[in-house]
Each structure stands twice: as C-alpha cells, then as structure tokens.
Design an enzyme around this catalytic site. Structure first.
Site, PDB file in Angstrom:
ATOM      1  CB  THR A  36      13.439  56.380  43.440  1.00  0.00           C
ATOM      2  OG1 THR A  36      13.542  56.423  42.012  1.00  0.00           O
ATOM      3  CG2 THR A  36      12.583  55.188  43.851  1.00  0.00           C
ATOM      4  CB  SER A  94      12.510  48.446  40.616  1.00  0.00           C
ATOM      5  OG  SER A  94      12.338  49.225  41.771  1.00  0.00           O
ATOM      6  CB  THR A 118      18.340  48.747  28.237  1.00  0.00           C
ATOM      7  OG1 THR A 118      19.661  49.221  27.966  1.00  0.00           O
ATOM      8  CG2 THR A 118      18.458  47.494  29.097  1.00  0.00           C
ATOM      9  CG  ASP A 119      21.825  49.615  24.353  1.00  0.00           C
ATOM     10  OD1 ASP A 119      21.702  49.748  25.588  1.00  0.00           O
ATOM     11  OD2 ASP A 119      22.448  50.436  23.655  1.00  0.00           O
ATOM     12  CD  GLU A 120      23.453  49.570  29.837  1.00  0.00           C
ATOM     13  OE1 GLU A 120      24.073  48.989  30.747  1.00  0.00           O
ATOM     14  OE2 GLU A 120      23.101  50.763  29.898  1.00  0.00           O
ATOM     15  CE1 TYR A 145      18.774  49.129  33.775  1.00  0.00           C
ATOM     16  CE2 TYR A 145      20.763  49.409  32.463  1.00  0.00           C
ATOM     17  CZ  TYR A 145      19.400  49.540  32.604  1.00  0.00           C
ATOM     18  OH  TYR A 145      18.646  50.073  31.585  1.00  0.00           O
ATOM     19  CE  LYS A 149      14.735  47.346  31.598  1.00  0.00           C
ATOM     20  NZ  LYS A 149      13.339  47.784  31.844  1.00  0.00           N
ATOM     21  CG  ASN A 174      23.490  54.359  26.231  1.00  0.00           C
ATOM     22  OD1 ASN A 174      23.515  53.234  25.752  1.00  0.00           O
ATOM     23  ND2 ASN A 174      24.093  54.658  27.368  1.00  0.00           N
ATOM     24  CG  PHE A 185      28.611  60.317  29.370  1.00  0.00           C
ATOM     25  CD1 PHE A 185      29.861  60.456  29.964  1.00  0.00           C
ATOM     26  CD2 PHE A 185      28.497  60.564  28.020  1.00  0.00           C
ATOM     27  CE1 PHE A 185      30.973  60.838  29.223  1.00  0.00           C
ATOM     28  CE2 PHE A 185      29.597  60.942  27.261  1.00  0.00           C
ATOM     29  CZ  PHE A 185      30.832  61.086  27.868  1.00  0.00           C
ATOM     30  NE  ARG A 188      30.158  63.670  37.043  1.00  0.00           N
ATOM     31  CZ  ARG A 188      31.290  63.034  37.312  1.00  0.00           C
ATOM     32  NH1 ARG A 188      31.637  61.956  36.622  1.00  0.00           N
ATOM     33  NH2 ARG A 188      32.075  63.445  38.293  1.00  0.00           N
ATOM     34  CE  LYS A 200      35.550  65.986  37.400  1.00  0.00           C
ATOM     35  NZ  LYS A 200      36.862  66.171  38.044  1.00  0.00           N
ATOM     36  CE1 TYR A 202      32.816  56.858  35.289  1.00  0.00           C
ATOM     37  CE2 TYR A 202      31.137  56.562  33.616  1.00  0.00           C
ATOM     38  CZ  TYR A 202      31.484  56.736  34.938  1.00  0.00           C
ATOM     39  OH  TYR A 202      30.511  56.777  35.900  1.00  0.00           O
TER      40      TYR A 202
END
Length: 332
Positions: A36, A94, A118-120, A145, A149, A174, A185, A188, A200, A202
């Site tokens: 992808t 997925s 992930t920690d999320e 997301y 997970k 992360n 992040f 970018r 940039k 957030y």
C-alpha cells in the site's frame, strides 16, 4: 530458521529486516507485503531476502507461506490515525481480518508467532499523571486505528488461551528513524525544512510521546524472539515521555538550523500523553535501549534520522507534494 515478516516493506518492518540481517546469521527471511502507500519495495533494496507481494487476509497465500516458515513476525497494519478518522474500513480489513487470518494459519501449522502492537491501545494519560502504561493497563482506545489494534491484541490472546498457539505480543511507543513515511510527525518536519516549507505543529504541541528509535524497538523484538516467554506481553518504551511535541519540533529546527515553525489545527481526539513502563522486558530479558531517557540522547537519534532523509531525497521527494496537499486540505 525461516522467518516470515508481514508488512516487512513498511517503516518498522523494513528496519526490522535490516536489523535482523545485520545482527543474526540464523534467519532466512521472507517478506509478505501488500505494498500500500506506506509499503515501499525500495526499503528492502540490496537485501538478500525473499519477497512476496500479497494481502495477509488471503488465507490460501498465507497458508502456503506458513507451511514453509517456522517463525512469523506480524508488523502488517494500517497505522495512521488521521487516515482512520477519514475511512476506518481499511483498518478493519487489515488489522482485524488480517490478524485473524494469520492466527488461523498459525493454529493449523504450529508456527512461532510474534504480534507487533502499539501503546495507543491504552488510550492516553493526563499531562500531569505520573503513571505509565504497563502490561496490565486496561485498554481504552480512542480512534478507529487504536481500536482495531486493540482488537487484534485480544484476538492473539484468545488464540493463545483457546488454541495454545506459541505467541507473544509487544506494545511499543512511537517510533522514529529512517524509512518512515513522510506523512508521520518527525519525517514530515524534516522534509518540510528540506523543501523550504515551515515545520508544522498540531495545536499547542503539549502532547507527549515516548519516542523510541526504530532500532531500539527492533532489538527488543529480536530479544523477545530469543528469550521471551510464550503467552507473555512485553511493553517497549525508551523513557522519553518527558519530551513533548513542541520540544521535539524545536529540537529538529535547531539541528537543521531553522528557527521557524507554524501551529496548525489539532487532530480530532488527539491523545495527550503516552508513557511506557518497560520494566518487565528490561528486568526479565535484559533489554536496554540506546537512544533513551535524556534530550541529548534523543537529539543524537534525531540527528542521525535527519542525516538519512537529507542523504536519501530520491526516496521521499516524489511523495512530498501529495502529502502536503492532503494536509493542506485538512487545515494542517
């Protein structure tokens, strides 16, 4: 030993393949990747591996591969929060259906399975909360997301308990480092500055992430494969949870000789703070991250990452305009 790495053409997966080949001589690696937008065959350039282009939800393909491999390391996932807010359906496909398909094949063929998470999945912590996530922290995902997970983690645990598969799980904070897609992040900001755009940030940039260099993460995964206890979960974090996004972007600007960055619209439902307690993997398996705990060590990791993007412009330049056009449409 024959190892199948799903999602091995993506950021963390490709770095895992590279790290494994550099530090282990006993693995014959096959990468399965759908390619992808986040998967890039160039990430594996020059490596002595087998590559299979395919989808982890394809049971016939997965079965044919698992018959030939002893170990499966499962990185493949849709992973960008912003994209999950726009269209959750690929994340269901997925992260949930794909993991289920792999687990059923593992159940049939008896492979050793390691699941990357992930920690999320734990949600977030308040900025003034002194606690960190542990292996027993209740799940509280806040985006499509992280919810998918979390669901995939639960599937792995259920297959361990119900079907006695030989599996382990790791939840990591992360990552940053080479080969990371420029929508993320840190790359970018680096590529913005390299293309004479402002970095940039957030919102106010108060959000805290326990940033870990991708090599530190992958060294932990290899250690779990070598010494981890079947059925166990391991938290992987670098003790960088005292550094907020504003400080990270200012560090990048400083290292690149750029003094200016812009505040842009915050992400909807943006988690405030992630913090990982990696005591278990440190104590039981002896893992120690290299780029850890102090701003100076993270600065060292960021400096190496900046050098990689500066030296590999051809790897990212063609995607840059489209990425920035997408963010511009969102006011970011």
């Amino acid at each position: 030993m024959k190892m199948l790495v799903t999602g091995g053409a993506g950021f963390i997966g490709a770095n895992f393949v590279r790290r494994t080949l550099a530090t282990r001589t006993d693995y014959d690696i096959t990468v399965l990747d759908k390619l992808t937008y986040a998967g890039n065959l160039n990430n594996l350039s020059g490596l002595n591996i087998n590559f299979v282009h395919g989808d982890i939800t394809d049971r016939v393909l997965v079965d044919s591969l698992l018959k030939e491999h002893e170990i499966v390391v499962h990185f493949a996932a849709e992973s960008h929060n912003d994209n999950s807010l726009h269209d959750p359906s690929p994340f269901i496909h997925s992260n949930l259906v794909g993991t289920y398909t792999l687990l059923e094949s593992v159940r049939a063929h008896g492979n050793r399975f390691h699941h990357i998470s992930t920690d999320e999945v734990f949600g977030d912590l308040a900025l003034d909360d002194p606690n960190r996530f542990t292996e027993t922290t209740p799940y509280n995902p806040s985006s499509p997301y992280s919810a998918t997970k979390a669901g995939s983690d639960h599937l792995v645990r259920a297959w361990i308990r119900s079907f006695n598969i030989a599996a382990t799980i790791s939840n990591c904070s992360n990552n940053y480092g080479p080969y990371q897609h420029i929508e993320k992040f840190i790359p970018r900001q680096i590529t913005n500055i390299l293309t004479h755009r402002p970095a940039k940030l957030y919102g106010t940039g108060e959000q805290v992430r326990d940033w870990i260099h991708v090599d530190d993460h992958n060294d932990a995964v290899l250690l779990i494969l070598d010494k981890g206890t079947i059925g166990e979960t391991y938290i992987i974090g670098a003790d960088n949870d005292h550094i907020n996004n504003k400080q990270v972007i200012e560090m990048i600007c400083e290292l690149m000789g750029e003094g200016h960055y812009e505040h842009v619209a915050d992400r909807p439902g943006h988690d405030m703070r992630y913090a990982m307690d990696s005591t278990k993997i440190r104590r039981e398996l002896g893992w120690t991250p290299q780029f850890t705990n102090t701003a100076d060590r993270m600065r060292e990791g960021l400096s190496a990452t900046i050098d990689w993007y500066r030296s590999n412009v051809d790897w990212w330049k063609d995607a840059k305009a489209d990425v920035e056009k997408h963010y511009e449409a969102q006011g970011q």
